[in-house]
Design an enzyme around this catalytic site. Structure first.
Site, mmCIF file in Angstrom:
data_model
loop_
_atom_site.group_PDB
_atom_site.id
_atom_site.type_symbol
_atom_site.label_atom_id
_atom_site.label_comp_id
_atom_site.label_asym_id
_atom_site.label_seq_id
_atom_site.Cartn_x
_atom_site.Cartn_y
_atom_site.Cartn_z
ATOM 1 C CE LYS A 40 -34.029 -37.730 22.050
ATOM 2 N NZ LYS A 40 -35.069 -38.620 22.547
ATOM 3 N NE ARG A 136 -41.063 -42.784 21.230
ATOM 4 C CZ ARG A 136 -40.280 -41.868 21.813
ATOM 5 N NH1 ARG A 136 -40.411 -40.591 21.476
ATOM 6 N NH2 ARG A 136 -39.389 -42.208 22.712
ATOM 7 C CG HIS A 166 -39.526 -43.048 26.597
ATOM 8 N ND1 HIS A 166 -38.478 -42.440 27.274
ATOM 9 C CD2 HIS A 166 -40.112 -42.065 25.874
ATOM 10 C CE1 HIS A 166 -38.452 -41.146 26.951
ATOM 11 N NE2 HIS A 166 -39.430 -40.899 26.117
ATOM 12 N NE ARG A 222 -34.296 -44.149 27.764
ATOM 13 C CZ ARG A 222 -35.208 -44.867 28.418
ATOM 14 N NH1 ARG A 222 -34.873 -45.997 29.020
ATOM 15 N NH2 ARG A 222 -36.464 -44.472 28.467
ATOM 16 C CE1 TYR A 268 -39.790 -9.425 1.314
ATOM 17 C CE2 TYR A 268 -38.922 -10.562 3.243
ATOM 18 C CZ TYR A 268 -38.815 -10.196 1.907
ATOM 19 O OH TYR A 268 -37.735 -10.623 1.184
ATOM 20 C CB CYS A 314 -36.239 -11.376 6.243
ATOM 21 S SG CYS A 314 -36.980 -9.738 6.367
ATOM 22 C CG ASP A 316 -31.190 -14.624 4.380
ATOM 23 O OD1 ASP A 316 -31.057 -15.851 4.487
ATOM 24 O OD2 ASP A 316 -31.704 -14.066 3.383
HETATM 25 C C1 LIG Z 1 -35.052 -38.590 23.929
HETATM 26 C C2 LIG Z 1 -35.189 -39.750 24.819
HETATM 27 C C3 LIG Z 1 -34.737 -39.697 26.147
HETATM 28 C C4 LIG Z 1 -34.237 -38.424 26.798
HETATM 29 O O1 LIG Z 1 -35.343 -37.700 27.278
HETATM 30 P P1 LIG Z 1 -35.182 -36.310 28.045
HETATM 31 O O2 LIG Z 1 -36.564 -35.941 28.408
HETATM 32 O O3 LIG Z 1 -34.570 -35.375 27.082
HETATM 33 O O4 LIG Z 1 -34.301 -36.569 29.211
HETATM 34 C C5 LIG Z 1 -34.786 -40.858 26.899
HETATM 35 N N1 LIG Z 1 -35.281 -42.007 26.383
HETATM 36 C C6 LIG Z 1 -35.748 -42.085 25.127
HETATM 37 C C7 LIG Z 1 -36.274 -43.385 24.628
HETATM 38 C C8 LIG Z 1 -35.728 -40.973 24.311
HETATM 39 O O5 LIG Z 1 -36.209 -41.051 23.062
#
Ligand SMILES: *Cc1c(COP(=O)(O)O)cnc(C)c1O
Length: 373
Positions: A40, A136, A166, A222, A268, A314, A316
């Protein structure tokens, strides 16, 4: 065309490091647990297509992204591996997912009802998300789960192929909340199996949980941040369970070098004044690239030595204090290694009071990614 010829500022992505980090996780996991490469946010800023391809060649069997758009980028690049979208997708977009064989995440009965009214030309695969304490997205109760599965039963061409959750604290010092979430997930899974006979893939772990509890990861991990060679947190790093290689480095070249006198100001707001005669170098990178202003005072590497960023950053350009005169075109390493020295993404994150995840995401598409390995 090599974009570094136009402006010598680039990020180098070491694809061999991605391979190394996947193999390191593969070694820890039981055989039946597969790796989903999480790409992602453009592969955490590393480039989703290149990382996805290398991850699949190195042992990952599927991909995960947050948005349907991100999945389409991968499909358009010719990647045919299974892809899971982990975020909420508007129900009207589900037909695009079905057509492209992209698996969506669902957790709302209304969403399911709307999707079932679409004219899906091909089967749609779904993973059910359970909220076991992250707060979430996901369904939170047994009743909700029963209702949504009951509704799903009557929908032709929509298939449940996975269920997942998660963790909120898998990277923390204290794992009691993590275990609480895991226990709740197991309870929900038992309930699910009471009224759902179909086979579903089960996955719970991100990098932190997979590093710490490889045996408990069910069908998939994941794998995100650690695939890029970064530890999910200092607590996980300290445990030293896995060898990781940072894949991302950031480089530029001196665009201008000059000597200034004691009392002369830089940038600046005149926040920096030379104490004596000093050599000042200018690098063509700034907050317009995501090299944020708060990095004033941080260091970069020139000739393998640390040189401080002086004066305001800055949009750039960024100025650094050099220890002597260097020719225009001298390589500057802002993140990563140069000679024997190394500036880690973790160090930059800690300087900015944030997490390493944010650093390569901040460095935007104005900085070309060059692939090595
Ligand atoms: C981003 C994400 C992950 C990956 O998590 P890491 O900590 O980068 O390994 C796994 N599951 C879900 C639902 C996520 O949003």
């Amino acid at each position: 065309m090599d974009r570094t010829i136009i402006r010598p500022t680039w990020a180098e992505i070491d694809l061999d490091a991605i391979t190394h980090n996947i193999k390191a996780m593969r070694q820890r996991l039981p055989k039946q647990t597969k790796i989903v490469a999480v790409v992602k946010a453009n592969g955490y800023g590393h480039g989703s297509i290149e990382v996805a391809k290398r991850a699949l060649e190195s042992g990952a069997t599927s991909l995960a992204v947050a948005l349907l758009e991100e999945a389409l980028v991968l499909r358009n690049a010719g990647i045919e591996a299974p892809i899971l979208v982990m975020g909420w997708v508007p129900p009207e977009a589900a037909s695009i997912a079905a057509k492209q064989n992209i698996t969506l995440t669902f957790f709302q009965k209304d969403w399911l009802d709307q999707v079932s009214k679409l004219d899906l030309s091909t089967n749609l695969q779904l993973h059910l998300k359970l909220d076991t304490g992250m707060g979430r997205i996901g369904i939170r109760s047994s009743e909700e789960m029963r209702e949504i599965l009951y509704a799903l039963n009557s929908k032709p061409s929509i298939y449940l192929t996975g269920v997942y959750t998660h963790f909120a604290t898998a990277d923390g010092q204290n794992l009691s909340y993590f275990h609480q979430q895991k226990t709740l997930f197991e309870k929900r899974l038992t309930e699910l199996r009471e009224y759902w006979s179909g086979e579903v893939a089960v996955h719970i772990g991100n990098s932190a949980s997979a590093i710490r509890l490889p045996e408990g990861m069910c069908d998939f991990v994941r794998y995100g941040i650690a695939m890029y060679g970064l530890f999910p947190s200092p607590a996980v790093k300290e445990e030293d369970e896995i060898s990781l290689k940072q894949a991302f480095s950031l480089h530029s070249r001196l665009a201008h070098v000059k000597q200034i006198d004691a009392g002369d100001a830089v940038s600046y707001g005149l926040t920096y004044r030379a104490e004596k005669k000093e050599w000042i170098g200018t690098i063509p990178i700034g907050y317009g690239d995501g090299w944020v202003r708060k990095l004033q005072g941080f260091s970069v590497l020139v000739d393998g030595k640390r040189m401080p960023i002086v004066g305001r950053i800055c949009m750039d350009q960024t100025m650094i204090r050099l220890d002597k005169e260097y020719p225009v075109g001298t390589k500057v390493t802002l993140l990563g290694s140069q000679n024997e020295s190394f500036i880690s993404i973790d160090e930059a994150a800690s300087y900015l009071d944030t997490i390493n995840y944010e650093i390569p995401c901040l460095l935007n598409e104005r900085i070309p990614r060059i692939y090595k390995g």
